[in-house]
Design a protein around this motif. Structure first.
Motif, PDB file in Angstrom:
ATOM      1  N   THR A   7       0.825  -1.212   0.000  1.00 52.90           N
ATOM      2  CA  THR A   7       0.000   0.000   0.000  1.00 52.90           C
ATOM      3  C   THR A   7       0.856   1.258   0.000  1.00 52.90           C
ATOM      4  O   THR A   7       0.591   2.203  -0.761  1.00 52.90           O
ATOM      5  CB  THR A   7      -0.937   0.000   1.219  1.00 52.90           C
ATOM      6  OG1 THR A   7      -1.768  -1.169   1.171  1.00 52.90           O
ATOM      7  CG2 THR A   7      -1.822   1.238   1.224  1.00 52.90           C
ATOM      8  N   VAL A   8       1.886   1.304   0.838  1.00 54.62           N
ATOM      9  CA  VAL A   8       2.717   2.505   0.909  1.00 54.62           C
ATOM     10  C   VAL A   8       3.467   2.726  -0.412  1.00 54.62           C
ATOM     11  O   VAL A   8       3.653   3.874  -0.847  1.00 54.62           O
ATOM     12  CB  VAL A   8       3.691   2.432   2.100  1.00 54.62           C
ATOM     13  CG1 VAL A   8       4.887   1.543   1.805  1.00 54.62           C
ATOM     14  CG2 VAL A   8       4.161   3.825   2.495  1.00 54.62           C
ATOM     15  N   GLY A   9       3.869   1.646  -1.064  1.00 50.00           N
ATOM     16  CA  GLY A   9       4.538   1.782  -2.355  1.00 50.00           C
ATOM     17  C   GLY A   9       3.622   2.340  -3.425  1.00 50.00           C
ATOM     18  O   GLY A   9       4.007   3.227  -4.203  1.00 50.00           O
ATOM     19  N   GLU A  10       2.392   1.828  -3.470  1.00 50.87           N
ATOM     20  CA  GLU A  10       1.437   2.309  -4.460  1.00 50.87           C
ATOM     21  C   GLU A  10       1.050   3.764  -4.191  1.00 50.87           C
ATOM     22  O   GLU A  10       0.933   4.569  -5.126  1.00 50.87           O
ATOM     23  CB  GLU A  10       0.188   1.418  -4.460  1.00 50.87           C
ATOM     24  CG  GLU A  10       0.410   0.032  -5.037  1.00 50.87           C
ATOM     25  CD  GLU A  10       0.733   0.060  -6.521  1.00 50.87           C
ATOM     26  OE1 GLU A  10       0.264   0.985  -7.215  1.00 50.87           O
ATOM     27  OE2 GLU A  10       1.477  -0.827  -6.977  1.00 50.87           O
ATOM     28  N   ILE A  11       0.828   4.124  -2.924  1.00 49.16           N
ATOM     29  CA  ILE A  11       0.482   5.509  -2.581  1.00 49.16           C
ATOM     30  C   ILE A  11       1.619   6.448  -2.950  1.00 49.16           C
ATOM     31  O   ILE A  11       1.401   7.551  -3.483  1.00 49.16           O
ATOM     32  CB  ILE A  11       0.135   5.620  -1.085  1.00 49.16           C
ATOM     33  CG1 ILE A  11      -1.195   4.909  -0.794  1.00 49.16           C
ATOM     34  CG2 ILE A  11       0.053   7.084  -0.650  1.00 49.16           C
ATOM     35  CD1 ILE A  11      -1.588   4.926   0.673  1.00 49.16           C
TER      36      ILE A  11
END
Length: 457
Positions: free
Chosen positions: A402-406
């Motif tokens: 999630t943090v990578g995509e955000i």
């Protein structure tokens, strides 16, 4: 499985009332069956002519030699193989025509015979006659003159013309034999292995008609006390995984009944939710209808209200109108999944956005876009700093993904669309209780951490 048009059939048997069932046919399988029938038909259509050659001295062998010369050979076996190849191609074409154009039900023997005669006549008229007139006839004259030095070209031409009608009659009956072989074999193979039989009451399907009939008897007419009822609660990875194995194991066992209950009528690929939240994937790419998996099982879209282990009973509530229903079972599979664990952190639970469902992913995406819109207009540096700070809690697979995509989504969006936002002021924070991320994968977690730091600049 690709299903062609579906038909309703009424089955009757001794001492049984009639039952309607839905029969589905696999397009790929039936085209394959027609092709197989065409190959075998290519052999059977030659048998009478070869027999006549042996018993009456006819010269069908010359036809095979003419065909062989198409590929530069003088062997009749090559001509025979070429004819079989052409028959196979014609079989595939007729199979596609059968299902895509006229949507003909070939599962009945009578229909198979009708289709076979029709296909034989059409192929004879459209293919055999033009080939004979434009290719076989002229080349046969040349071959006869070559094989018999005493025969002049004119005599060979007259001989071919004299046999023109008889040859066409031979070809006609050969193509009828081919067509009947295709029709009958395709019909038999379709009935044996090409159809699935769906009970319209339970909405489950069987690969064999005999299993369907046993199901009707054991479930709907005279409920069998030996019927084993398997109930699966949950439509996630666990529930669907068990369902697939059970359906494969008990596909042909009429003594087993399988049911699945899930509040959502779709199977969600949850690891791909971050990609959907940032627009990399659409919802249709990560959600599959549950009914697509329920071939041999009955599906209930409902919430599980109560599990009574003492009485082997589960109470479910229908989603639409909250109507309750009791489902009895002999074997129970509980695969209802889990809930987001906040580990007692009330502030995180109160203010954080979760990413567990399709709705969560859509909410997260809309929230990020709303934040960027507000940041693009904000002039107060303190408020702007807060707006451009994104925090993800959790250093496991979901959190890291999630943090990578955000990170990618926010930075790329700011560069392309939000000119008043300084990309260097964007802060992406990952909070983890452990000393390192992705502890499940050992040293690879350290490598992932280094790459993540590079990506956040």
């Amino acid at each position: 499985m690709i299903l062609s048009n579906k038909r309703d059939f009424q089955l009757t048997s001794k001492n049984k009332k009639s039952h309607y069932l839905r029969v589905g046919f696999s397009l790929k399988r039936e085209i394959f069956f027609v092709a197989i029938g065409s190959i075998i038909g290519g052999f059977t259509m030659h048998l009478p002519r070869i027999l006549f050659d042996i018993t009456t001295g006819t010269q069908y062998l010359i036809t095979l030699l003419v065909l062989a010369r198409v590929v530069g050979s003088d062997s009749p076996e090559v001509g025979f193989a070429l004819h079989i190849t052409v028959a196979t191609i014609i079989g595939i074409v007729t199979g596609i025509f059968l299902h895509k154009v006229i949507k003909f039900n070939i599962s009945k023997i009578k229909n198979g015979l009708i289709y076979g005669i029709f296909a034989g006549v059409v192929v004879f008229a459209v293919f055999a006659i033009p080939v004979y007139q434009l290719f076989l006839g002229p080349n046969m004259v040349e071959l006869l003159a070559e094989l018999d030095p005493e025969m002049t070209f004119l005599e060979a031409s007259e001989l071919v013309n004299q046999n023109f009608v008889s040859n066409l009659i031979d070809f006609f009956f050969m193509h009828i034999i081919w067509g009947l072989t295709v029709g009958v074999l395709s019909s038999l193979l379709t009935r044996k292995a090409g159809a699935n039989y769906r009970c319209h009451i339970c909405d489950i399907e069987f690969s064999k008609i005999s299993t369907y009939e046993k199901h009707v008897e054991n479930v709907h007419e005279n409920p069998s006390p030996s019927l084993n009822r398997i109930l699966i609660l949950g439509g996630g990875y666990g529930g669907v995984g068990v369902l697939k194995q059970l359906q494969e194991a008990f596909q042909s066992d009429p003594e087993v009944s399988i049911s699945l209950v899930s509040k959502d009528n779709f199977f969600l690929h949850t690891p791909l939710l971050p990609e959907m939240a940032t627009g990399m994937l659409a919802s249709r790419h990560i959600a599959t209808p549950i009914r697509a998996f329920c071939k041999r099982a009955r599906y209930y879209q409902a919430k599980v209200e109560q599990i009574d282990l003492n009485n082997n009973k589960v109470t479910i509530t229908r989603t639409l109108d909250n109507q309750k229903r009791d489902l009895e079972y002999d074997y129970l599979v509980i695969a209802l999944g889990g809930k987001t664990n906040f580990f007692g952190n009330k502030n995180v639970e109160k203010y954080a956005l979760t990413i567990k469902t399709l709705g969560d992913a859509i909410t997260l995406r809309n929230h990020i876009i709303s934040i960027l819109e507000s940041a693009d207009q904000e002039e107060d540096p303190d408020v702007l700093s807060k707006l451009l700070t994104f925090v993800v809690v959790g250093g496991g697979f979901s959190g890291v993904e999630t943090v990578g995509e955000i990170n990618d989504f926010v930075r790329e969006s700011a560069e392309k669309f939000y000119r008043n936002i300084d990309v260097e002021k964007i802060r992406i924070v990952l909070v983890s209780a452990a000393e390192k991320i992705l502890p499940e994968i050992g040293d690879l977690g350290k490598y992932a951490f280094e790459k993540m730091i590079e990506g956040t600049r």
